[in-house]
Design a protein around this motif. Structure first.
Motif, PDB file in Angstrom:
ATOM      1  N   PHE A 154      51.706 -21.044  31.755  1.00 34.04           N
ATOM      2  CA  PHE A 154      53.101 -20.702  31.485  1.00 34.04           C
ATOM      3  C   PHE A 154      53.190 -19.720  30.320  1.00 34.04           C
ATOM      4  O   PHE A 154      53.858 -18.692  30.412  1.00 34.04           O
ATOM      5  CB  PHE A 154      53.908 -21.976  31.200  1.00 34.04           C
ATOM      6  N   TRP A 155      52.496 -20.023  29.219  1.00 34.70           N
ATOM      7  CA  TRP A 155      52.529 -19.137  28.056  1.00 34.70           C
ATOM      8  C   TRP A 155      51.931 -17.775  28.413  1.00 34.70           C
ATOM      9  O   TRP A 155      52.430 -16.738  27.984  1.00 34.70           O
ATOM     10  CB  TRP A 155      51.775 -19.751  26.877  1.00 34.70           C
ATOM     11  N   LEU A 158      54.548 -15.784  30.172  1.00 35.42           N
ATOM     12  CA  LEU A 158      55.570 -15.366  29.212  1.00 35.42           C
ATOM     13  C   LEU A 158      55.047 -14.234  28.330  1.00 35.42           C
ATOM     14  O   LEU A 158      55.767 -13.280  28.028  1.00 35.42           O
ATOM     15  CB  LEU A 158      56.010 -16.549  28.344  1.00 35.42           C
ATOM     16  N   GLU A 159      53.776 -14.349  27.932  1.00 31.89           N
ATOM     17  CA  GLU A 159      53.157 -13.312  27.102  1.00 31.89           C
ATOM     18  C   GLU A 159      53.004 -12.013  27.879  1.00 31.89           C
ATOM     19  O   GLU A 159      53.269 -10.921  27.355  1.00 31.89           O
ATOM     20  CB  GLU A 159      51.794 -13.818  26.621  1.00 31.89           C
ATOM     21  N   GLU A 162      55.997 -10.113  27.951  1.00 29.27           N
ATOM     22  CA  GLU A 162      56.384  -9.770  26.583  1.00 29.27           C
ATOM     23  C   GLU A 162      57.591 -10.559  26.071  1.00 29.27           C
ATOM     24  O   GLU A 162      58.426 -10.048  25.341  1.00 29.27           O
ATOM     25  CB  GLU A 162      56.627  -8.264  26.462  1.00 29.27           C
ATOM     26  N   LEU A 163      57.669 -11.838  26.463  1.00 26.82           N
ATOM     27  CA  LEU A 163      58.738 -12.706  25.984  1.00 26.82           C
ATOM     28  C   LEU A 163      58.322 -13.537  24.777  1.00 26.82           C
ATOM     29  O   LEU A 163      59.175 -14.036  24.047  1.00 26.82           O
ATOM     30  CB  LEU A 163      59.210 -13.639  27.106  1.00 26.82           C
ATOM     31  N   VAL A 164      57.026 -13.705  24.599  1.00 20.96           N
ATOM     32  CA  VAL A 164      56.502 -14.494  23.486  1.00 20.96           C
ATOM     33  C   VAL A 164      55.324 -13.749  22.877  1.00 20.96           C
ATOM     34  O   VAL A 164      54.707 -12.907  23.531  1.00 20.96           O
ATOM     35  CB  VAL A 164      56.054 -15.906  23.949  1.00 20.96           C
TER      36      VAL A 164
END
Length: 192
Positions: A154-155, A158-159, A162-164
């Motif tokens: 999940f991360w 997201l990475e 470019e959300l986290v």
């Protein structure tokens, strides 16, 4: 509290583990708030690991098998080595201009104790004679692995979008260990 009650409280492994995690939470809060610097934070983390030493000293009894007692000793000493190695490596990295071979060497300081943790789990599964206890440990380890995989995937997406921000891969061990503890706690609460 009677003398017997205090003795039970001090000998209870759950109490020491709870104190350890509370200490970690306080240290993390102090570090994130900027109240303490990195070297102090790592020194406090290493000191907090001493709260787990009663687990290492605990032998086999009615609630703990011989294999679990040996596992606890191995995990506590490997965990202490991990925290100490991580603290030394980060402190050296932050304070000195190191050559590539030196950086490679200091990266081994927290990595080698991680191998000790993996070895301890494997030895426990090989040494545990009680099939039920071995099954519970395997199920908890699988839940922990599922947690790591789910969070990592999940991360990662997201990475990618470019959300986290990017996080370092060494987070896997602490998240797996927390997942293992939560899965074991869930089994205990459920009575399974």
């Amino acid at each position: 509290m009677s003398g017997t009650g205090r003795l039970w409280l001090l000998k209870s492994p759950g109490r020491w583990v709870t104190l350890y995690f509370l200490s970690i939470a306080v240290i993390a809060a102090l570090k994130l708030s900027g109240a303490i610097a990195s070297p102090v934070g790592f020194i406090l983390l290493a000191a907090a690991t001493f709260l787990l030493f009663p687990l290492a000293r605990r032998g086999a009894d009615g609630c703990t098998s011989q294999a679990m007692a040996a596992y606890n000793r191995r995990i506590v000493f490997s965990s202490f080595g991990y925290v100490l190695g991580l603290g030394i490596a980060i402190t050296l990295w932050n304070r000195y201009e190191l050559s590539d071979p030196a950086v490679f060497a200091i990266s081994l300081l927290p990595t080698l104790p991680t191998f000790g943790i993996i070895w301890a789990m494997g030895r426990y599964l090989a040494e545990e004679q009680d099939e039920y206890l071995r099954h519970r440990t395997i199920m908890a380890a699988l839940v922990a692995l599922g947690i790591v995989l789910a969070i990592g995937i999940f991360w990662g997406f997201l990475e990618m979008f470019e959300l986290v921000p990017h996080i370092w891969a060494w987070w896997v061990l602490p998240v797996w260990a927390i997942g293992l503890g939560l899965a074991q706690l869930w089994q205990k609460v459920r009575g399974a």
